[in-house]
Write an enzyme that holds these catalytic residues in place. Structure first.
Site, PDB file in Angstrom:
ATOM      1  N   GLY A  12       0.778  -1.238   0.000  1.00  0.00           N
ATOM      2  CA  GLY A  12       0.000   0.000   0.000  1.00  0.00           C
ATOM      3  C   GLY A  12       0.809   1.288   0.000  1.00  0.00           C
ATOM      4  CB  SER A  13       4.367   2.165  -0.524  1.00  0.00           C
ATOM      5  OG  SER A  13       4.682   1.679  -1.794  1.00  0.00           O
ATOM      6  CG  ASN A  14       2.377   3.070  -5.737  1.00  0.00           C
ATOM      7  OD1 ASN A  14       2.823   4.033  -6.355  1.00  0.00           O
ATOM      8  ND2 ASN A  14       2.985   1.889  -5.726  1.00  0.00           N
ATOM      9  CE  LYS A  66     -11.694 -11.481 -10.765  1.00  0.00           C
ATOM     10  NZ  LYS A  66     -10.636 -11.648 -11.759  1.00  0.00           N
ATOM     11  CG  LEU A  93      -6.190 -10.705 -14.806  1.00  0.00           C
ATOM     12  CD1 LEU A  93      -6.488 -11.802 -15.824  1.00  0.00           C
ATOM     13  CD2 LEU A  93      -5.561  -9.501 -15.498  1.00  0.00           C
ATOM     14  CB  ILE A  94     -10.359  -5.473 -13.589  1.00  0.00           C
ATOM     15  CG1 ILE A  94      -9.492  -4.701 -12.591  1.00  0.00           C
ATOM     16  CG2 ILE A  94     -11.775  -4.906 -13.658  1.00  0.00           C
ATOM     17  CD1 ILE A  94     -10.077  -4.546 -11.205  1.00  0.00           C
ATOM     18  CG  HIS A 110       3.274  -3.305 -14.729  1.00  0.00           C
ATOM     19  ND1 HIS A 110       2.880  -4.447 -14.053  1.00  0.00           N
ATOM     20  CD2 HIS A 110       4.349  -3.658 -15.467  1.00  0.00           C
ATOM     21  CE1 HIS A 110       3.680  -5.441 -14.397  1.00  0.00           C
ATOM     22  NE2 HIS A 110       4.583  -4.994 -15.252  1.00  0.00           N
TER      23      HIS A 110
HETATM   24  C1  GRF Z   1       3.859  -1.430  -7.299  1.00  0.00           C
HETATM   25  O1  GRF Z   1       5.153  -1.706  -7.702  1.00  0.00           O
HETATM   26  C2  GRF Z   1       2.948  -1.368  -8.478  1.00  0.00           C
HETATM   27  O2  GRF Z   1       3.582  -0.955  -9.622  1.00  0.00           O
HETATM   28  C3  GRF Z   1       2.489  -2.787  -8.632  1.00  0.00           C
HETATM   29  O3  GRF Z   1       2.383  -3.279  -7.341  1.00  0.00           O
HETATM   30  C4  GRF Z   1       3.275  -2.563  -6.490  1.00  0.00           C
HETATM   31  C5  GRF Z   1       2.480  -2.073  -5.335  1.00  0.00           C
HETATM   32  O4  GRF Z   1       3.281  -1.539  -4.318  1.00  0.00           O
HETATM   33  N1  GRF Z   1       1.269  -2.846  -9.389  1.00  0.00           N
HETATM   34  P1  GRF Z   1       2.609  -0.870  -3.054  1.00  0.00           P
HETATM   35  O5  GRF Z   1       1.621  -1.895  -2.486  1.00  0.00           O
HETATM   36  O6  GRF Z   1       1.901   0.361  -3.509  1.00  0.00           O
HETATM   37  O7  GRF Z   1       3.706  -0.589  -2.094  1.00  0.00           O
END
Ligand code: GRF
Length: 188
Positions: A12-14, A66, A93-94, A110
């Site tokens: 969840g860092s993003n 699903k 996958l969605i 990605h």
């Molecule tokens: C990221 O590298 C993103 O590109 C990929 O999954 C990872 C998620 O990282 N889809 P985080 O959970 O946001 O730390």
């Protein structure tokens, strides 16, 4: 202001970086109305509690299939009046149920320069192939694995002495810059 849901399965860092950009008044175009996760032990949940984002857990094995799983998600998206979905490390996958309603309104990030290295462990794949440049891609989501239309990318070098850890860090730092910037531009 658009209501968005962030989907995350893990760290969840993003998600956290997006929230920081909202708090810093950089991302003023969106309101994150929910953190949706398919893993009850996702660290993203802890981060969400800190930012007081409501958390919704949907585990695939609790549903018949699903379609039923995504129908449950869809119901919550409706309750939350969600207009856009931001995938941030969502490891499924969605399916058609969600795509039918949200196609064109789902973004994903990605950790490679797509179309190179789709799927899992993109950073490891890039290292193994010996490419000298990699990066991060934000794209629309379609029914394929990381195949939707590319919106923007950032690149970085790969050095001789890189390990998966050092490269991962470099790519993630690109992601933290790229995703908020693209979200700001696309979600209006
Ligand atoms: C990221 O590298 C993103 O590109 C990929 O999954 C990872 C998620 O990282 N889809 P985080 O959970 O946001 O730390």
């Amino acid at each position: 202001m658009k209501k968005v849901a962030i989907f995350a399965s893990g760290n969840g860092s993003n998600y956290e970086k997006i929230m920081e950009n909202i708090q810093a008044n950089y991302l003023t175009e969106i309101e994150v109305v929910g953190l949706y996760t398919d893993k009850r032990d996702a660290f993203a949940i802890e981060r969400a509690r800190r930012f007081r984002t409501p958390v919704h857990i949907f585990e695939l094995n609790q549903y018949e299939n699903k379609v039923a799983y995504e129908e449950a998600i869809l119901k919550q998206l409706h309750r939350d009046e969600v207009e856009w979905i931001i995938l941030a490390g969502y490891m499924k996958l969605i399916g058609d149920t969600l795509l039918h309603e949200y196609e064109g309104k789902i973004l994903n990030i990605h950790p490679s320069l797509l179309p190179s290295f789709p799927g899992k462990n993109a950073v490891g794949q890039a290292l193994q192939f010996g490419v000298r440049v990699t990066g991060a891609t934000v794209h629309y989501v379609d029914n394929g694995m990381d195949t939707g239309k590319i919106i923007d990318q950032m690149s970085c070098p790969i050095y001789e002495d890189d390990t998966e850890e050092t490269l991962q860090l470099r790519v993630q730092n690109l992601e933290y810059e790229l995703y908020p910037r693209v979200i700001k531009k696309i979600i209006q």
